[in-house]
Design a protein around this motif. Structure first.
Motif, short mmCIF file in Angstrom:
data_model
loop_
_atom_site.label_atom_id
_atom_site.label_comp_id
_atom_site.label_asym_id
_atom_site.label_seq_id
_atom_site.Cartn_x
_atom_site.Cartn_y
_atom_site.Cartn_z
N PHE A 34 52.63 32.33 41.75
CA PHE A 34 51.50 33.26 41.79
C PHE A 34 50.51 32.90 42.89
O PHE A 34 50.22 31.73 43.13
CB PHE A 34 50.78 33.22 40.44
CG PHE A 34 49.45 33.91 40.42
CD1 PHE A 34 49.38 35.29 40.37
CD2 PHE A 34 48.27 33.18 40.45
CE1 PHE A 34 48.16 35.93 40.35
CE2 PHE A 34 47.04 33.81 40.43
CZ PHE A 34 46.99 35.19 40.38
N LYS A 35 49.99 33.95 43.55
CA LYS A 35 48.93 33.78 44.55
C LYS A 35 47.93 34.92 44.39
O LYS A 35 48.31 36.09 44.43
CB LYS A 35 49.51 33.78 45.96
CG LYS A 35 48.48 33.96 47.09
CD LYS A 35 47.71 32.71 47.39
CE LYS A 35 46.84 32.87 48.63
NZ LYS A 35 46.12 31.65 49.00
N GLN A 75 41.88 45.53 52.36
CA GLN A 75 41.62 45.25 50.95
C GLN A 75 40.13 45.05 50.72
O GLN A 75 39.42 44.50 51.57
CB GLN A 75 42.34 43.97 50.51
CG GLN A 75 43.85 44.03 50.45
CD GLN A 75 44.41 42.68 50.06
OE1 GLN A 75 45.20 42.11 50.79
NE2 GLN A 75 43.99 42.15 48.91
N THR A 76 39.68 45.45 49.54
CA THR A 76 38.32 45.14 49.12
C THR A 76 38.31 44.43 47.77
O THR A 76 37.24 44.18 47.21
CB THR A 76 37.47 46.42 49.02
OG1 THR A 76 38.10 47.36 48.13
CG2 THR A 76 37.28 47.06 50.39
N SER A 77 39.50 44.10 47.26
CA SER A 77 39.60 43.37 46.00
C SER A 77 40.85 42.50 46.04
O SER A 77 41.69 42.62 46.95
CB SER A 77 39.66 44.32 44.81
OG SER A 77 40.78 45.19 44.91
N VAL A 78 40.98 41.62 45.07
CA VAL A 78 42.12 40.69 45.02
C VAL A 78 43.41 41.46 44.75
O VAL A 78 43.44 42.39 43.94
CB VAL A 78 41.89 39.64 43.91
CG1 VAL A 78 43.15 38.81 43.69
CG2 VAL A 78 40.73 38.72 44.30
N MET A 79 44.47 41.05 45.44
CA MET A 79 45.80 41.61 45.20
C MET A 79 46.73 40.47 44.77
O MET A 79 47.22 39.71 45.60
CB MET A 79 46.36 42.28 46.46
CG MET A 79 47.75 42.90 46.24
SD MET A 79 48.42 43.67 47.76
CE MET A 79 47.39 45.12 47.87
N PRO A 80 46.97 40.33 43.46
CA PRO A 80 47.87 39.26 43.00
C PRO A 80 49.31 39.52 43.46
O PRO A 80 49.82 40.64 43.35
CB PRO A 80 47.77 39.36 41.47
CG PRO A 80 46.50 40.11 41.21
CD PRO A 80 46.37 41.07 42.35
N ARG A 81 49.94 38.48 44.00
CA ARG A 81 51.33 38.59 44.46
C ARG A 81 52.14 37.42 43.91
O ARG A 81 51.61 36.34 43.67
CB ARG A 81 51.40 38.60 45.99
CG ARG A 81 50.57 39.70 46.63
CD ARG A 81 50.66 39.65 48.15
NE ARG A 81 49.52 40.30 48.76
CZ ARG A 81 49.24 40.28 50.06
NH1 ARG A 81 50.05 39.62 50.89
NH2 ARG A 81 48.17 40.88 50.54
N PHE A 258 37.69 31.10 41.09
CA PHE A 258 38.66 31.64 42.04
C PHE A 258 39.39 30.53 42.78
O PHE A 258 40.60 30.62 43.02
CB PHE A 258 37.99 32.57 43.04
CG PHE A 258 38.99 33.34 43.88
CD1 PHE A 258 39.74 34.35 43.31
CD2 PHE A 258 39.19 33.02 45.21
CE1 PHE A 258 40.68 35.04 44.06
CE2 PHE A 258 40.13 33.71 45.96
CZ PHE A 258 40.87 34.72 45.38
N HIS A 259 38.71 29.45 43.10
CA HIS A 259 39.38 28.37 43.81
C HIS A 259 40.27 27.53 42.90
O HIS A 259 41.17 26.85 43.38
CB HIS A 259 38.36 27.53 44.58
CG HIS A 259 37.91 28.21 45.84
ND1 HIS A 259 38.49 28.00 47.06
CD2 HIS A 259 36.94 29.14 46.04
CE1 HIS A 259 37.91 28.75 47.97
NE2 HIS A 259 36.96 29.45 47.38
N LEU A 260 40.06 27.60 41.60
CA LEU A 260 41.03 27.03 40.67
C LEU A 260 42.33 27.83 40.71
O LEU A 260 43.43 27.26 40.65
CB LEU A 260 40.46 27.00 39.25
CG LEU A 260 39.37 25.96 38.98
CD1 LEU A 260 38.80 26.14 37.57
CD2 LEU A 260 39.90 24.54 39.15
N LEU A 261 42.22 29.15 40.86
CA LEU A 261 43.42 29.97 41.03
C LEU A 261 44.12 29.63 42.34
O LEU A 261 45.35 29.61 42.42
CB LEU A 261 43.05 31.45 41.02
CG LEU A 261 42.60 32.07 39.70
CD1 LEU A 261 42.20 33.53 39.90
CD2 LEU A 261 43.71 31.98 38.65
N GLU A 262 43.33 29.38 43.38
CA GLU A 262 43.90 29.03 44.69
C GLU A 262 44.78 27.79 44.60
O GLU A 262 45.81 27.69 45.30
CB GLU A 262 42.77 28.82 45.71
CG GLU A 262 43.22 28.42 47.10
CD GLU A 262 43.90 29.54 47.86
OE1 GLU A 262 44.60 29.25 48.83
OE2 GLU A 262 43.73 30.72 47.47
#
Length: 287
Positions: A34-35, A75-81, A258-262
């Motif tokens: 996940f990113k 983009q103006t919002s997060v796009m999970p890939r 958000f940086h924990l997700l990173e």
């Protein structure tokens, strides 16, 4: 494995920010990595050469990336890939205003969209097939240059004062007044805002905030030991709360969350992140 940005030929640098090669190989072929991709000041043309890419819908369902050749608008919002297996993605990262000059397509029509690139770029499939059989990364970069040159030969318009003003805004990370930009483009403020929206897909204020946000995002990634106040100051925020506001606007969550997700990103798990983070912390040059 590789995650690296490469400069285009010097003659193409006012159109293309970089070529990006993403080559991940996961030991468990069927496991998804996940990113959470934040919005960035770029328009990106993707060539999925190997493997599978999935994206999350607004309902958080995972669906396959719809096209092997796809253009993602501003983009103006997060796009999970999600990536898996032996994954190779060659990307042409355009400067945000360049695509309008090349195609004449209003940027709002592309914003937050994944578009079949074959509908925009005639003959792109031939270049994709060349990428499939490229011997190495250097060969892919050569193909990328040749493809952009083919676009340049069919461009709809030359660079004008509006695009030049926009590039100056980007160089300054959005920290420049709208009235000054309009004057440089020889337009009144209202006309400049209209032209800006046509080229960029968002209004100047939103884009300036996006530039400011991504500067803070890159600063934090490159300097994980810094506290958030130092990040905010270095990125020219008035204070920490203004930084939090932009993170909530563009990611839907706090900077820390958000940086924990990173840290769950494939580049972090594969040990590729540090070099990329340090490189992206450098100022971008357009010329």
């Amino acid at each position: 494995m590789l995650l690296k940005d490469y400069p285009p030929h010097p003659a193409l640098r006012d159109l293309v920010q970089c070529y990006r090669i993403v080559h991940f190989s996961f030991e468990v072929a069927d496991s998804l990595s996940f990113k959470a991709y934040p919005p960035k000041p770029e328009l990106c043309l993707h060539f999925i050469v190997k493997g599978d890419l999935h994206v999350a819908t607004p309902d958080q369902d995972k669906i396959p990336f719809p096209f092997h050749m796809a253009l993602i608008g501003q983009q103006t919002s997060v796009m999970p890939r999600y990536t898996m297996g032996d994954f190779l993605n060659f990307q042409i990262v355009f400067h945000s205003s360049s695509l309008f000059r090349l195609t004449g397509i209003p940027a709002p029509d592309l914003a937050n969209q994944i578009v079949n690139a074959e509908l925009i770029f005639p003959g792109i499939k031939c270049f994709f097939e060349e990428l499939l059989y490229a011997d190495n990364y250097a060969g892919m970069l050569t193909i990328g240059d040749r493809f952009v040159r083919s676009l340049l030969s069919r461009r709809k318009m030359e660079m004008d004062p509006v695009e030049a003003a926009i590039k100056w805004m980007i160089k300054k990370d959005g920290l420049v007044s709208l009235d000054w930009l309009a004057k440089e483009a020889c337009l009144c403020t209202r006309q400049f805002k209209r032209n800006f929206h046509e080229r960029m897909g968002v209004n100047p204020k939103t884009y300036a905030r996006l530039l400011h946000f991504i500067r803070a995002y890159n600063t934090r990634n490159a300097n994980p030991g810094w506290d958030w106040l130092k990040v905010a100051v270095d990125a020219d925020y008035y204070d920490y709360q203004h930084l939090v506001r932009d993170y909530r606007t563009f990611t839907g969550t706090t900077p820390t969350s958000f940086h924990l997700l990173e840290q769950e990103s494939p580049e972090c798990k594969l040990g590729l992140a540090d070099a990329v983070y340090k490189e992206r912390f450098k100022p971008v040059s357009f010329f």
